[in-house]
Enzyme design. Sequence first.
Site, PDB file in Angstrom:
ATOM      1  N   ASP A  43       0.863  -1.174   0.000  1.00 57.90           N
ATOM      2  CA  ASP A  43       0.000   0.000   0.000  1.00 57.90           C
ATOM      3  C   ASP A  43       0.906   1.232   0.000  1.00 57.90           C
ATOM      4  O   ASP A  43       2.101   1.131   0.286  1.00 57.90           O
ATOM      5  CB  ASP A  43      -0.884  -0.034   1.247  1.00 57.90           C
ATOM      6  CG  ASP A  43      -1.759   1.189   1.376  1.00 57.90           C
ATOM      7  OD1 ASP A  43      -2.294   1.648   0.346  1.00 57.90           O
ATOM      8  OD2 ASP A  43      -1.896   1.702   2.499  1.00 57.90           O
ATOM      9  N   ASP A  98      -1.515  -0.813   6.005  1.00 56.06           N
ATOM     10  CA  ASP A  98      -1.833  -0.336   7.354  1.00 56.06           C
ATOM     11  C   ASP A  98      -3.310  -0.084   7.583  1.00 56.06           C
ATOM     12  O   ASP A  98      -3.702   0.246   8.712  1.00 56.06           O
ATOM     13  CB  ASP A  98      -1.071   0.971   7.618  1.00 56.06           C
ATOM     14  CG  ASP A  98      -1.658   2.144   6.841  1.00 56.06           C
ATOM     15  OD1 ASP A  98      -1.757   3.243   7.413  1.00 56.06           O
ATOM     16  OD2 ASP A  98      -2.015   1.957   5.666  1.00 56.06           O
ATOM     17  N   ASP A 152      -6.666  -2.782   3.302  1.00 56.25           N
ATOM     18  CA  ASP A 152      -5.567  -3.677   2.924  1.00 56.25           C
ATOM     19  C   ASP A 152      -5.754  -5.096   3.464  1.00 56.25           C
ATOM     20  O   ASP A 152      -4.924  -5.961   3.194  1.00 56.25           O
ATOM     21  CB  ASP A 152      -4.235  -3.129   3.459  1.00 56.25           C
ATOM     22  CG  ASP A 152      -3.927  -1.748   2.924  1.00 56.25           C
ATOM     23  OD1 ASP A 152      -4.133  -1.538   1.714  1.00 56.25           O
ATOM     24  OD2 ASP A 152      -3.505  -0.879   3.699  1.00 56.25           O
TER      25      ASP A 152
END
Length: 1195
Positions: free
Chosen positions: A426, A864, A868
Amino acid sequence: MKTRWKEKLQFSKIYSFRCKKASLKDDNSQIGGPGFSRLVYCNEPSSFEASIRNYTDNYVRSTKYTAASFFPKALFEQFRRVANFYFLVVGTLAFTPLAPYTAVSAIIPLIVVIGASMLKEGVEDWKRKQQDIEVNNRKVEVHLGDGVFKHTEWKNLRVGDIVKVEKDEFFPADLLLLSSSYDDAICYVETMNLDGETNLKLKQGLEVTSFMQEKSNFRDFKALVKCEDPNPNLYSFIGTMEFEEEEYSLTLHQLLLRDSKLRNTDFIYGAVIFTGHDTKVIQNSTDPPSKRSKIEKKMDKIIFFLFFVLFTIAFTGSIYFGITTRDDLENGIMKRWYLRPDKSTIFFDPKRAPAAAIYHFLTAVMLYGYLIPISLYVSIEVVKVIQSLFINQDIDMYYEEADKPARARTSNLNEELGQVDTILSDKTGTLTCNSMEFVKCSVAGTAYGHRVTEVEKVMARRGSPWANEMVNGKDYIDESDDTKPLVKGFNFVDKRVMNGKWVSEPHSDVIQKFFRLLAICHTVIPEMDENTGKVSYEAESPDEAAFVIAARELGFEFHKRTQTSVFLRELDPASGKKVERLYKLLNVLEFNSARKRMSVIVRDEEGKLLLLCKGADSVMFERLAIDGRKFEEETREHVNEYADAGLRTLVLAYRELDEKEYEEFSKKLIEAKNSVSADREALIDEVAGKIEKDLILLGATAVEDKLQNGVPECIDKLAQAGIKLWVLTGDKMETAINIGFACSLLRQGMKQIIISLETPEIKALEKVGEQDVIAQASKRSVLHQINEGKAQVTASRGDSEVFALIIEGKSLAYALEDDIKKIFLELAVGCASVICCRSSPKQKAMVTRLVKSGSGKTTLAIGDGANDVGMLQEADIGVGISGLEGMQAVMSSDVAIAQFRFLERLLLVHGHWCYRRISSMICYFFYKNVTFGMTVFLYEAHASFSGKPAYNDWFLSLYNVFFTSLPVIALGVFDQDVSARLCLKFPLLYQEGVQNVLFSWHRILGWMFNGLCSAIIIFFFCTTALDPQAYNSNGKVAGFEVVGTTMYTCVVWVVNCQMALAISYFTLIQHILVWGSIIFWYIFAMVYGSMPPKISTTAYKVFIECLAPASSFWLVTLFAVVSALIPYLTYSAIQMRFFPTYHGVIQLLRHKGRLDESEYMNMAPQRQIGPATVGLSARLAVRNNRLKDMLNNHR
C-alpha cells in the site's frame, strides 16, 4: 487536565444524528421479513415472549477447545499428520508377536512427542480461556425492576436487559442507546477494539427516550424493538422501536457495539439488542485463512518419499526372506538351523514361506520406522516459537516514538520471510506517514505556500542532469527550507497570507471564505486544556485535523462545538482584531467513498443560509455554477501541479441557499433518513447530491503525506536483494508516480508503460454509448495496450532498457479478467516496477492472488488500513503496519511492524536466518534418521532378514528423543551463517532463500546420501573390526549386543559431530547440547546397563563390563567416526574451492578480513539475477554510467 465542552447540547438538527418521530407504515416492509426477524422486548427479558426466542446468552468463548473436547480434538489434530498416524499404527502393532521390540519402548516416545504438542496447544488455549474468564466476569449495572439496578457479570446479561454503563467502561453487548448524561442523549464512543481508530465517534439516542436520565425512569419503561438479525456488518443497522404506541426508526447512530468504550460521557442507559456470539464484533472475528510455508509443504513430500523408501526396502527384504525361507529345507535338513525353525509357528517355516514373507513385511515396516523422524514436527514447532520471540525482542525493529515493537503474530511462516520474491505494498500510511501537513493552497486562482515537498526535490534532480551531480560522494540539494514545522500538521510558509496579511491581498474576501470554510466544514471535536486554555483537535482523519489547524494558524480558530453550533475566533478585516463568530449548524452531509465530498449547511449571524463543500476535483468541478467558475482554469492548473508534487488535494466551494429551497431539502432528507429500506444510504446521498450543485469555486488545498523515514533506503536494499516491489494504491496516477520517484521505484530514463482508459475514444463512448459497448471497447483497449507493452519489453531483452508498468483502476478491472490476466502478469513480471493506481480493496486482493498463483513465488503484502485486509490475507505473508489508520490490518496480519523501513531487517536478517535455520534443521533431521535407520536395515540384512534389531529396545526409542534432538533444536534457534551486519551489507545473500538453494531436492537428497554413506561406513567398520575375532584380552568374541552397542555409540558420535561441523556460529548452549548429548549417551549406557536384566535386557552390563575396559571399542569408535565424516569434509572442500555458495564466499572473506573486496562476490551463482534496476543504488549507477559516457564523448 483536558475536558470537552459539556453544555446542554442539542444535536437534533444535524441529519447524521437526527432521530425524529416518524410513522413507518410505508417504509417498514423489510422489518419482519427474511434477515429482519429479531424482536427485543426491552426491560422484559424474562417475559414469555422473550424466553421462547432462545437468544444466545452473553457468554463469549474464544478458545479452540473445551474441557470435554480437548483430548479428542487435540488428538485428532495430531494424528492428521501422516508421520504421527504411522507411529500410532506401529505402536499398536507393537503389542502383537510381530513386533521386533517391546510395546512400551514404541509407545513412550510417541506419547512424549504427542504430549509435548498437545501441551503447547493446551497452554495456548488456556491463555485464551483466562482472557475469556476476565471478559465474561466484568461487571455492569443491570435493571432488576422497580428502578433498582445491581452490578452483575457480563455473562449473565440477556437480550432486553436495561444496563447502565459509566465513563471509560466497555459496552458489554450491542446496546440500543436510550439516554445519556447529556440532555440530548448523545455520547462519545471509542472504537479502538473494533477498528483500531482512536478518534471518538458521536452517537445519539432517540429524542423520545432522552429524558430517562434517572434510574427511577425505567420502573415502567417498555418498548419493542424490531430489527435485523445478527450479522457482521459493523457499519449498518436497520430497525424500529415501538414506544408509547408510536414507531421510530433506528440506525447505526443508536447502536453501541460491544467492546467499544464510553468516553467523555458520564453515563449512558441502553437496552441489550445482541448478546454473546450474536454481537457484531464477535460475528466479525472469523479465523484468518490457514497459511503453510512452502518448506512445510515440501517437508510433507519428503516424509512421503521416506515412506516410499521404507515400504520399498521392507517389501524387497520380505521377498528375499520368503525365498530364503522356502529354500531353507534341503533333504530334510534346515540350512539355518540356528534360527530354530522347528520351534517357530510360522515366521521361519519353509512350508509356509508366503505367509512368513507377509509377516516379515509387517515386522520390517515397524523396524525400519526409524527412517521417519518422530520428533521432527514438535521440534520445528518449538524452534519457530523461539524464533518468533527473537523477532519480537529485536531492539532494531522497535519504534520508540510510538512504543511499538515488531510482533510475529504467527510462528508458522518464519522461514517464508526468507523466500519473498515480490512485495505488494500500500502507499498511504505504509510508504508514507499518513500524518498530513498543510503545505500549499490555491485561493482565487493564486497559489500560496513556498515549502518544497520531498517529491519536488526528487523532480528537481530529474529536471537537471547537471544540477545535482555528485558532491563529496553525496547528492547535493538545497535543504535550507527543510525545517520541521513548529505546529504539527502545519508546514505552510507564505508571508502574503500569514500573520493576518491576507487582508491586503486582491481577493481577500475569497480568502476569508476559503479559510472560514476550512474552520467550519468538518466533524472535528475540540478539546480544551483547562490549565493552558489551548485547544487541540480530535479528528476522524489526519487530513481533517490538518485543515482545522491550518485555518487556526491563519486566523480562523475553531475552538468550540455544540450540537447546533460552531464557534470561531476569526480576524475581522475591518477592525484588525479577532472576533467571536457563531455559525448555527443545521446539517452535516458526511463524506463517503461514493460521494467523494463532504458538506455542511450553516446559518451565519446575519441569517444567511450557506452550504460549504469540499471534495475531490473529479466531482467538484462538475458541480460548479456557470458564474462560479471564475478561477477554474487556474485552480485546475494548480491542482495538477500539486498532484505532480505528490500532494493530496481537495477543492473548496460554497453557495448561498434560500429558505424555500432549504425547507424542501430538509423535508426530503428526513423522509430518506426515516426510510427502513436497505438502500437508505443511497436515498440520503441522492437527496444530498441535489442540493450540492451550482457551487461557487473558492480554491483548493494541498496536504503532504511525507515518506516514512528510511523508505528509499529500505527499497534500495530490497531491490539489491532481488526482491520486486509493486505499489497498490487508491491515489491518483500523478500522485502515485511522483511518490514512486521520491522513493526511487521510478527514475529518470526508465520507460513508463502506462495503461489507462482516459483516451479520447473511450471518453467519447462514455458520453453517447451504452454500457455494454463501453465495456467491450474498454476491454479491447486494455488488451491492446498490454500487448503493445509486452512487445516493447520483449524487444528490449538483452538491452539495458528498464520498464515501469503503471495501470489505473478502471483498466485494472479488465486486466484481471480470466482471459487477460495471464498476459498482464507476463508484462508486469517483465517490468522493474509496477504501480497500480485507483485500486479498490478487492482489486488489491485480486492482484495479490494473481501474483501468488501465477508466479508460484512467495508473495508478501504490506499495508496499514482496513482496505488492505484482503490483500494481507491473500498473500503468503501479510505484514501489518501499526500506523494511524487503525489496527484492522495488524489484526489480520502474520507479522506486525511499526514502520516500513523495518521490513529490511525483518526479511534480510530474520527472514534469511529463519530460512537457513529451518532448512538446515530439517535436512539434518533426515540425515540423522537415515544414518540410524540404515544401520538397522543393514544389520537386519546381515542377519538374514530375521527381523532382529541391531539395538536394544530403549536405544531405539530414545535416539530421536534424547541423544540427537536437542542439538538440532539449538541449530534451528541459534545458528548464523553471517552476522546481521553482513546480511545487510550483502543483501544478495537473501537470494539463497528466494532460489531455495538450501532446501532444494538436490540438497535434501545429498544429505540423505550422506546419511547412507555414514551408515554403510559405521556398519561395515564395526562388524568387520569386531567379528569374528576377540575384542578384548580375555578372548571374548563380540555378540550382537556388543556389536549393536558399538554401532550405536558410533552413530551418536557421528551425527553429533556432523552437527558440530555444520554449525556456522557456535554458542555456549550449542556446545553444551552437542557434547552433552554424547556424554549423556555414555551415562545412560552405564546406568541402564546396571539395572536388573529384566529391565536392561540385552544391555545388561554390556558397556561397563564388556566395552569400557576394551581398548578396541574406543579405537573402533574413533576410526569409524573419522571415516564416516570424511565424505562430508571432502564434499565441503570441493564445493568451497570450485562451486562456492554466496554465504560461503562471505564467510571465507570474513575469515580473511577481506570483506571490502566485492569482486569476489561474483564467484557465487546468486549473481545470476543481475544488478538492481530500482532504488537509490540503481539510480546512482545509471547516473555514473551517464557521466562516464559524457566524459568519454568529450575525449
